[in-house]
Motif scaffolding. Structure first.
Motif, short mmCIF file in Angstrom:
data_model
loop_
_atom_site.label_atom_id
_atom_site.label_comp_id
_atom_site.label_asym_id
_atom_site.label_seq_id
_atom_site.Cartn_x
_atom_site.Cartn_y
_atom_site.Cartn_z
N HIS A 127 -15.15 12.73 -20.14
CA HIS A 127 -15.88 12.31 -21.32
C HIS A 127 -14.98 12.59 -22.51
O HIS A 127 -14.22 13.54 -22.52
CB HIS A 127 -17.21 13.04 -21.45
CG HIS A 127 -17.22 14.35 -20.76
ND1 HIS A 127 -17.88 14.57 -19.58
CD2 HIS A 127 -16.60 15.51 -21.06
CE1 HIS A 127 -17.67 15.80 -19.19
NE2 HIS A 127 -16.91 16.39 -20.06
N PHE B 292 -12.18 9.69 -8.74
CA PHE B 292 -11.64 10.29 -9.96
C PHE B 292 -12.64 11.27 -10.55
O PHE B 292 -13.84 11.22 -10.25
CB PHE B 292 -11.26 9.22 -10.99
CG PHE B 292 -12.35 8.22 -11.30
CD1 PHE B 292 -12.59 7.16 -10.43
CD2 PHE B 292 -13.12 8.33 -12.44
CE1 PHE B 292 -13.59 6.23 -10.71
CE2 PHE B 292 -14.11 7.41 -12.73
CZ PHE B 292 -14.35 6.35 -11.86
N GLU B 293 -12.11 12.18 -11.37
CA GLU B 293 -12.98 13.15 -12.01
C GLU B 293 -13.59 12.52 -13.25
O GLU B 293 -12.90 11.85 -14.00
CB GLU B 293 -12.20 14.43 -12.34
CG GLU B 293 -12.07 15.31 -11.11
CD GLU B 293 -10.99 16.37 -11.20
OE1 GLU B 293 -10.57 16.68 -12.32
OE2 GLU B 293 -10.58 16.86 -10.13
N PRO B 294 -14.91 12.73 -13.43
CA PRO B 294 -15.54 12.13 -14.60
C PRO B 294 -14.92 12.68 -15.87
O PRO B 294 -14.65 13.87 -15.97
CB PRO B 294 -17.01 12.53 -14.50
CG PRO B 294 -17.14 13.42 -13.32
CD PRO B 294 -15.83 13.51 -12.62
#
Ligand SMILES: Cc1cc2nc3c(=O)[nH]c(=O)nc-3n(C[C@H](O)[C@H](O)[C@H](O)COP(=O)(O)OP(=O)(O)OC[C@H]3O[C@@H](n4cnc5c(N)ncnc54)[C@H](O)[C@@H]3O)c2cc1C
Lengths: 261, 331
Positions: A232, A228-230
């Motif tokens: 935030h 998965f893409e990080p």
């Protein structure tokens, strides 16, 4: 002296994206290259060859296209190439990869020194070298910043968290190298032409006498459950605006509020 | 080793020259969180010579038990003797999880232990936890850090993992805490084929960036080396240290020990000011846990603004001197 260098073909990108629909890796337009630290490994081997005389064999596990990185290694000056290619090897974690590479080292035989890049730029586990050493039962020096061979021992410097160590391991031994060790050479035009005549062999699991249950997915205790893409959480940003002096005032007010002055 | 026979969360308590590494203390804190979910005890595994005295610290930081394996041939770390002893201990006690610090020693040792045990080992995790199905998963950067992966070791035990330094906070030590210390008698030969010839301590100047409470970090947006002096001055005015993103290390302007990020150091300061840094995934993974984040960048859509509380969209060469003047004027 016989040196085996292990190289990996990796995607030439630092910006791999996921397909938003399938969640799989989007490999479109991604070209492959030799793992950069493996080029340092080849350079280290070639420098030893120039200094003391040696044969340098290069080994890679991967799909048939991985022969490209082996050709490059031959063009840099390695003597012989071995590609370990078999559907059975696919999906291997570091345990299964180390097993397969160790089988290849045993089949090539009579090795004195095995050289790995510290880690591969795609997986970045830095495990395959030590795992291969463990399968072969040989000592290892990881994170080498320098490498020489003296009186049948590999001598290296390496950094720990708080010290630089000089260590030695009796041949046959395995060394993993850091980028600081050298600057890899480019393949010359002559090297590329000579490479075409150098021996290249492809082996499958039967050639290696490898147990398919220990290779590839069946031989891999670990499994990637999800990529998965990080993410935030976006925070609300206060932007200070105005002339530099006005911005500075607001900024320093903020520093004061943070008790930094 | 299969699932059913395994129980217990182990942390490899690395020591060098009789001094505990700090990372295992952070790992014990995380192991205690895992314990809350699965209820298994947290055991620190301490190997070396004359190191039993460190067991009290490990208990103070939260370990339920400490296994101490002492031997003259474990005094100086060497892969194969440590591998042999670690494997024997695992086979005797059968832990379900074995966590190593991703240090030079942990990265050297863990793969060999994993190989002999024939289990899985996840490298360089930045988080540990349980997924929706209750499986123990390790989060690691993949593909150069642009993606994260959840790795699991579903069938075999122990589930092994190395974890990066500074990503978790150690607990406050409580020296009145009680725990069990198990002293193991071990037999191990020295490795005749491996020798440490010399050890040269690395002399560090100033405060290491992971220990600094305040950081001023510069990136590729810094136009020339001389401008770093401004950043240094600002850092010292606010009681902080200079740090950087990778390009300034690649350019040879600053030492790798000052680099924040995936291939550098993870930092968690109270305050960080980023100047001329875009906010790549690999940079942000190293500083996103900072309490307060400020950013100066000419580009208003730089990724770093996503996690920034206080921003300035302007040329640092105009702003940084003005801030320095303003601070001096107020002092
Ligand atoms: C495997 C791997 C590991 C990596 N590890 C790390 C790591 O540990 N740490 C790390 O930092 N990187 C790491 N990288 C590199 C990372 O991908 C980025 O390339 C790097 O972080 C970019 O640094 P930067 O933000 O300073 O530069 P850039 O992305 O070039 O950003 C420069 C920024 O400066 C701004 N700017 C320009 N001029 C000015 C001005 N006058 N005033 C104000 N702002 C200005 C620009 O708008 C821009 O946003 C890694 C990459 C890979 C593949």
């Amino acid at each position: 002296m016989k040196i085996l260098v292990f190289v990996k073909q990796v995607p030439d990108t630092t910006d791999v994206k996921l397909d938003p629909k399938t969640g799989n890796l989007n490999r479109e337009g991604v070209v492959s290259m030799m793992n950069p630290l493996d080029a340092n490994g080849i350079e280290a081997a070639l420098q030893l060859k120039e200094k003391y005389g040696a044969t340098v064999d290069v080994v890679s596990m991967g799909p048939p296209q991985a022969m490209d990185v082996l050709k490059k290694a031959l063009a840099m000056g390695c003597d012989e190439a071995f590609l370990l290619s078999d559907r059975v090897f696919g999906g291997a974690d570091t345990l299964a990869t180390g097993y397969t590479l160790a089988k290849a080292a045993e089949k090539i035989g009579d090795y004195d020194l095995l050289i790995f890049g510290r880690h591969a730029s795609d997986g970045e586990t830095a495990q395959t070298g030590p795992v291969t050493a463990a399968f072969l039962g040989v000592p290892q020096i990881s994170l080498a910043k320098s490498l020489d061979v003296q009186d049948g021992w590999a001598v290296c410097t390496r950094d720990t968290e708080d010290a630089t160590e000089t260590v030695r391991a009796k041949l046959p031994a395995l060394v993993t190298v850091c980028a600081e060790i050298n600057t890899p050479r480019y393949a010359s035009g002559k090297g590329i032409i000579q490479a075409m005549k150098k021996p290249r062999t492809t082996w499958n699991h039967e050639d290696l006498g490898a147990d398919p249950a220990k290779c590839g997915i069946p031989g891999s205790p670990s499994e990637t459950k999800r990529l998965f893409e990080p993410k935030h959480e976006k925070v609300d940003t206060v932007i200070f605006k105005g002339e530099p002096e006005e911005i500075a005032k607001q900024f320093v007010d903020m520093l004061e509020a943070q008790h930094l002055l | 080793m299969t699932k059913n026979e395994a129980n217990g969360i182990w942390v490899f308590a690395e020591q060098r020259n009789g001094v505990l590494d700090k990372t295992p203390l952070e790992l014990i804190a995380k192991a205690l969180e895992l314990k809350e979910t699965i209820g298994e005890e947290v055991t620190a595994v301490l190997m070396g010579q004359d190191v039993a005295g460190l067991a009290d610290s490990l208990i103070a930081y939260g370990a339920d038990k400490v296994i101490v394996a002492e031997h003259a041939n474990l005094k100086v770390y060497s892969a194969r003797p440590y591998q042999k002893v670690a494997v024997e201990l695992v086979n005797k006690y059968k832990p379900s999880i074995f966590i190593f610090p991703a240090t030079a020693q942990g990265r050297d040792l863990a793969p060999r232990v994993m190989c002999t045990l024939g289990t899985g080992l996840t490298a360089d995790a930045v988080d540990l936890g349980f997924d929706d199905e209750g499986a123990f998963v390790q989060t690691t950067p993949a593909f150069g850090g642009s993606l994260l992966a959840h790795i699991a070791i579903p069938e075999l035990r122990p589930q092994m993992v190395t974890v990066r330094a500074h990503v978790f906070d150690a607990r406050e030590p409580d020296f009145s805490r009680k725990g069990e210390v198990i002293v193991e008698t071990v037999e191990v030969d020295a490795d005749p084929d491996y020798e440490v010839l010399s050890v040269e301590p690395i002399v560090k100047n100033g405060v290491a960036i992971h220990e600094a409470e305040v950081l001023v970090a510069g990136g590729r947006g810094i136009k020339n080396e001389e401008d770093l002096a401004q950043l240094r001055e600002l850092a010292s005015l606010i009681g902080g240290e200079l740090a950087c993103s990778r390009p300034l290390v690649d350019d040879g302007w600053l030492d790798h020990s000052l680099q924040i990020g995936q291939s550098g150091t993870t930092v968690k300061p109270k305050f960080i000011l980023n100047i001329g840094i875009s906010g790549s995934v690999q940079y942000m993974v190293g500083m996103q846990k900072a309490q307060t984040i400020a950013t100066i960048n000419t580009y208003d859509r730089a990724e770093l603004f996503d996690i920034t509380q206080y921003g300035v969209v302007a040329d640092y060469a105009k702003i940084v001197p003005a801030i320095i003047d303003e601070i001096k004027a107020r002092k």
